[in-house]
Each structure stands twice: as structure tokens, then as C-alpha cells.
Scaffold this motif. Sequence first.
Motif, mmCIF file in Angstrom:
data_model
loop_
_atom_site.group_PDB
_atom_site.id
_atom_site.type_symbol
_atom_site.label_atom_id
_atom_site.label_comp_id
_atom_site.label_asym_id
_atom_site.label_seq_id
_atom_site.Cartn_x
_atom_site.Cartn_y
_atom_site.Cartn_z
ATOM 1 N N MET A 34 10.908 9.689 -0.851
ATOM 2 C CA MET A 34 10.182 8.790 -0.018
ATOM 3 C C MET A 34 10.015 7.399 -0.576
ATOM 4 S SD MET A 34 9.309 8.398 3.152
ATOM 5 C CE MET A 34 9.082 10.482 3.777
ATOM 6 N N LEU A 35 9.890 7.513 -2.131
ATOM 7 C CA LEU A 35 9.867 6.160 -2.570
ATOM 8 C C LEU A 35 11.040 5.382 -2.477
ATOM 9 C CD1 LEU A 35 7.984 4.052 -4.074
ATOM 10 C CD2 LEU A 35 8.676 5.374 -6.351
ATOM 11 N N ALA A 36 12.086 6.034 -2.792
ATOM 12 C CA ALA A 36 13.510 5.345 -2.652
ATOM 13 C C ALA A 36 13.840 4.965 -1.287
ATOM 14 C CB ALA A 36 14.703 6.348 -3.057
ATOM 15 N N LYS A 37 13.431 5.649 -0.295
ATOM 16 C CA LYS A 37 13.723 5.371 1.158
ATOM 17 C C LYS A 37 12.945 4.126 1.681
ATOM 18 C CE LYS A 37 13.542 7.643 5.701
ATOM 19 N NZ LYS A 37 14.873 7.825 5.931
ATOM 20 N N VAL A 38 11.529 4.170 1.261
ATOM 21 C CA VAL A 38 10.998 3.019 1.452
ATOM 22 C C VAL A 38 10.909 1.651 0.839
ATOM 23 C CG1 VAL A 38 8.292 2.361 0.860
ATOM 24 C CG2 VAL A 38 8.799 4.539 2.304
ATOM 25 N N CYS A 39 11.504 1.818 -0.390
ATOM 26 C CA CYS A 39 11.890 0.559 -0.943
ATOM 27 C C CYS A 39 12.937 -0.103 -0.384
ATOM 28 C CB CYS A 39 11.945 0.961 -2.751
ATOM 29 S SG CYS A 39 10.401 1.087 -3.585
ATOM 30 N N MET A 78 14.150 -0.916 -7.317
ATOM 31 C CA MET A 78 13.003 0.149 -7.241
ATOM 32 C C MET A 78 13.725 1.393 -6.321
ATOM 33 S SD MET A 78 9.832 -1.959 -6.627
ATOM 34 C CE MET A 78 8.560 -0.842 -6.540
ATOM 35 N N ALA A 79 14.366 1.136 -5.414
ATOM 36 C CA ALA A 79 15.207 2.178 -4.787
ATOM 37 C C ALA A 79 16.134 2.949 -5.412
ATOM 38 C CB ALA A 79 15.759 1.494 -3.426
ATOM 39 N N LEU A 80 16.971 2.207 -6.211
ATOM 40 C CA LEU A 80 17.822 3.015 -6.774
ATOM 41 C C LEU A 80 17.449 3.849 -8.100
ATOM 42 C CD1 LEU A 80 20.849 3.283 -7.364
ATOM 43 C CD2 LEU A 80 21.052 1.105 -8.711
ATOM 44 N N GLN A 117 0.715 -1.174 0.156
ATOM 45 C CA GLN A 117 -0.078 -0.110 -0.120
ATOM 46 C C GLN A 117 0.976 1.276 -0.098
ATOM 47 O OE1 GLN A 117 -3.529 -0.011 -0.009
ATOM 48 N NE2 GLN A 117 -2.917 2.066 -0.826
ATOM 49 N N ILE A 118 1.885 1.150 0.880
ATOM 50 C CA ILE A 118 2.881 2.458 0.797
ATOM 51 C C ILE A 118 3.463 2.755 -0.449
ATOM 52 C CG2 ILE A 118 4.940 3.123 1.842
ATOM 53 C CD1 ILE A 118 4.074 1.390 4.420
ATOM 54 N N ILE A 119 4.041 1.781 -1.032
ATOM 55 C CA ILE A 119 4.726 1.703 -2.547
ATOM 56 C C ILE A 119 3.598 2.289 -3.684
ATOM 57 C CG2 ILE A 119 5.967 0.638 -4.171
ATOM 58 C CD1 ILE A 119 7.273 -1.051 -2.017
ATOM 59 N N SER A 120 2.586 1.803 -3.427
ATOM 60 C CA SER A 120 1.437 2.106 -4.587
ATOM 61 C C SER A 120 0.960 3.806 -4.260
ATOM 62 C CB SER A 120 0.163 1.229 -4.044
ATOM 63 O OG SER A 120 -1.005 1.778 -5.236
#
Length: 623
Positions: free
Chosen positions: A217-222, A237-239, A187-190
Motif C-alpha cells: 500500500m505504501l508503494a501504491k500510495v507513493c 519512495m514507491a520503487l 498523513q497517509i504515508i506517515s
Amino acid sequence: MKSSYKKLKIGLILTCSLVTFSCKKALEEYNPSTVTVDLAYNNKTGYEGLINACYTDMYFFYGKVDYIGPSEMGTDLWVSYSGQDSGLTNYDATLIPSYGTLKTIWGGWYSCINLCNTAIYYAPSVQGYATPADVNAKVAEAYFMRAWAYFGLVEQFGGVVLKTTPTSQAGIDITPVRSSETAFYDQIISDLQFACANLPMIQPLKGRIARKAAFAMLAKVCLQRTRLGDVQKYAAMALTAAKELIDNQAKYNCALYQSDATASGFAKVFDGKNNKNNTEFLWAQTIDLTGLNPDGFNRGRTRQYFLPDLTGKGVDWGTNGTGVLYGRANAKQYKPSNYLLTSIFEPNQNTPDTRFANTFTYKYYASAAKTITAAIATAYQKDPSVVGKTIPTSTAFYSGPDYFLAAGTTFEGEINTVNDAALSIFTPNWTIPVATKKTLPYMVADPSDLFDPATGNYKVASSFPNDVDYSGIFPALKKFSSKMYVYTNQDWMGDFPIIRLGEVYLIAAEAALLNNNDQFTAAQYVNVIRARAAITSRQSEMVVLPGQMTVRYILNERARELAGEHTRWYDLKRTGFLTKAYLQATNPTVAVNFDAAKHTVRPIPQSFLDAIVNAKDFGTNGY
């Protein structure tokens, strides 16, 4: 159209069950003339008020004590000051479901989530926007904030309650169910992917979330998601998300500060003159200088929780525990570990790395003139040659243009600081020869004075009767204390970075290692950050080689770069170093009570368990 009473009642019950505040009085004060929620949020004005509300709870995390403990303590970097916040700092028996700060963050995150769910629910029906894209740009802020809140919840508490529908629509749920941590991350990534696609590149109002924050934030979360498996997938995905920012800084209106001949780029990040328009802050809690904040001028108290004892031993040397420059020392709770001061940071006066000097206050100046007496010299084992010397005051009426305070305010550090003429207390992270310390006309407490060489812990005065008792003296975190925005001896009105570009480079480096052990790429990113930590003439001394790139090395680099910025507990958890063995090797005081079977999550707040009928399904996370 649903009745206003039903909307009000359901909303208040949500507050009872998830945010856990008292509701009885509020229910009794039902006002039948209240505008219905449908009517309020189906128009642009009301809807944007709802989006505004999604930001409110974050103001009670940054600059406040309630989030310091959960995000930074219980790690290798900090220890408790005299047993303060010992549950989170030392994992002792006080860490139980009724622990106050955990109730605060739980309630804040769930409050934010319900507001975001409400905004997302009403987005398809809101009127007054020119195009659907305009609606998406606005609701993307709610998607981002929901991801922020769920990220905090899943890391702190594990798989708890995952809701995407507002309580006003779903009804009262007194038998909630747990969701898996992987479901949380899906859910967070979506949510963040939606934010990356729809947020505007630049927001017209300062403090609003722009697209650069979503990619960061997407990089941090992934990267954090890699701890649950599928490491290469989420590292890639983070990279990708990190590279989008790093490779397109002009596009996203962000940039690292660069070093020059006299100041490192790192120093410029925390220079007060850059605080309110910081090119590196990708997302920040912005503070209004006129007091138009959720809690007015009651802001930025972080600095006071890291202060040494300036009211006791410091007074012997001319400091003041309630000064404007350093803060109010009676709220002190945390101090840096030996590992942070002497292993993470190079314990060398001549190091090219400026990050220790710009992370900590280690020079304290006299707030009143102080003559060194024979009694003081004896008590602190000083040479008789210092007796009779006077440390001049550094306090004067401020009269310059560079500070938020009005002219005429009494301020320490205004005079006699050149060449340290008014130096009162000196706490370097390098060791000074004993003979030299005896002749210096100010208090000196270096690592040999503070730490027991056998254990690495702070000395206990009673165990070292032949040493001066320096307990309570140490360097203080100063990142969030630029005197340009000091308002009172408690409150600081500067902005707080939540995620900044420097961290994105380190995310990219770690992701490159996890993805395909690309040490060359990892070193490229790390060396950018290391170079800007030195002035230009010494940047070549900061270069590290690809062969040095390991997750552990980058973890240490993150400590040098991000100490005190609400990341360390998450970092240890992600990298697998939140273990008893690691803590025993780096911060033994914290390791004593650590139990990996329960201490990688926090107790679920008792107030939540008391508000549901199936508390047995949640337990207490092992506490």
C-alpha cells in the motif's frame, strides 16, 4: 473518567455529521448502564474488539456495487448497460451531491477513520500486552486502515476533512475545514510507514493485515502521490517499497504464481482452488464460509453486475438468467468497452496472453437442451444446416469434491462442456468470418457484431436494421466468480484481493520510469508479469523491449492485468489520462459529458453538507 452518556452522545453526533445516518432515535435510547469507553478500551480484550471494528466497513466496498462505479467506471474500460449507474459511468446530469453510492463510500470511509482514530488514541493507555512492541503491532492495523480510508477519500473527493483525533475526544465539529491534498498524503504515508515498521510479518488470523500489505500500500500510495508534484521523490519512495516486497518474497510469505505447460500463472491467481490461501494476495477481504461476516452470506455480488442478457436473447439459445454458474442477470449494469476488448487485449484467438480468457466469461453453456428451430435460424441469420440441431444441457447435479456447494446442487457447466458440445453463446474478442458464423450451431457475437466501426461504440439496433440485434450480449467479467465458491445465483463466498503482488511489479515499473526514466528496469518488471500471463511454451512471445516502456504502455499493461479490480479510475487520474481527449480516443460514449474542471473529483455528499453550518466553505466540488 468521562461519563458514558457524553461518550455515547458524541459518537452518535459524529455519525450524524460524517457518516450521515439518522440519529434521533439512537439518542433517545440512551442506556445509563453503558460501560464507559475508557473502561472498554483500556484493556486488551476491549481494545482488540475495537481493532476488529476497524475492518468492518471495508466489507461494504469489495464485492459490492457501491465501489465498482467510483473505482472502475467513467474510464476507458467500461460502459453503462442501458444507462445504469450513468452518473459515474457517463458523467451525466445525475452525478450530483445526492448520488447514493457516493454517500455510501463517504460514510464507510469516515466511519472507519473514526474507529481507527479511537484505537490510535487509546493505544498508549491499553493494559494487558506484554510489551510496547505488542501494542504497536496491534495499533499498526488501525494506522493501516486509516491510511486506506483517507487514500480513498482524497482521491475521490479531493481535500476534504482530515481528522486524527476521535470525535469522542475532539468534540462535535459542525464547522469543519478542508485540508490540502498534500496534507492528506503526508498523513497517509506517515501512517503506512508506521505500519511497515510495526505490523507482524505473519498474522495468526486470516484476513488480518500483515507487513507485506503495508509495503504494497505504501508503494501504491507513493506512486499516486506523484500526480501532485515532487515526482522523483515519491517515485523513488514507491520503487523502494515495491522492491522490498519483490526482492524478499520468501521473507514476506508471498509469491507470484508461475506458469506451467498447461496453465498460465495468471490463470492460477483466479483459480478457485487458490482463492482461500493465495500466495499473491497481499491484502484481501476474506470471507468466512460459515457466514460470520458483517453481512452474513450476502457477499460477492460483483459478477452479477457485469452479466449480459441471458434472460432474453440468451434464452433463445438455452441459457438461463438466474443460473448458479453465471449469476443473476437482472442486476446487470456494466459491459466492457470496445477499447478494452480489442485494443487492450489482443483480438486474436491464438494470442499467447491468457489474460482475456481468464478475465472474461465468453462462453456460455445451455442450462436446458435447446433445439434450433427455423425461426431462430432466420432471426439470427444462420445457415439452414443448423436447423434441427440440439444444444444439449450442461446442467447436472454436482457430485464432486471441488466446490463450496453441497453435493446434489443443480449446477450449469457440469456436463457436455468438453469440446463445447453444450455451447450456447460465444462472445470472443476476435472477429470470425461471417460465412463461418452462419454455420455454427450457437449464437456468436464477435466485435464486428457488437460495435459500430465508425464510432467504436456499441451498435444501436435501430440504426442497423440489416444486422441481428445483439445489444445486451458481450463477454462478462469473471475474476470473482469461480464456481468453487458460488453460494447462490447472487452470492459468491470467495476472497477478494484488494492489492496483490502482480500489481506491485507494475507499480515498480512505473516508478522506475518516473524516477529516472529507467526503461531497462521497467521492462524487467513488466516482462515478469507478461511472462506469467502465458503458458511456458509461449512465454518468449510475451517479451517487450526497454524502448517500449512508457507510462502509457504500463497503463495498458495494468488494464490487462487488473481490469475490474477497483484500480482504473485512480490509474487514469494518476497518469494524466483522465481527460476528454483520451476518453474520446478510447471510449467515446464516456467522453461526451466529461468535464475536466469537475470530473476529476466527485460531488461532496449532500447529507454531509446538510449536517454542518459552513457548507459554503465546501461547496459541492463543482457539481
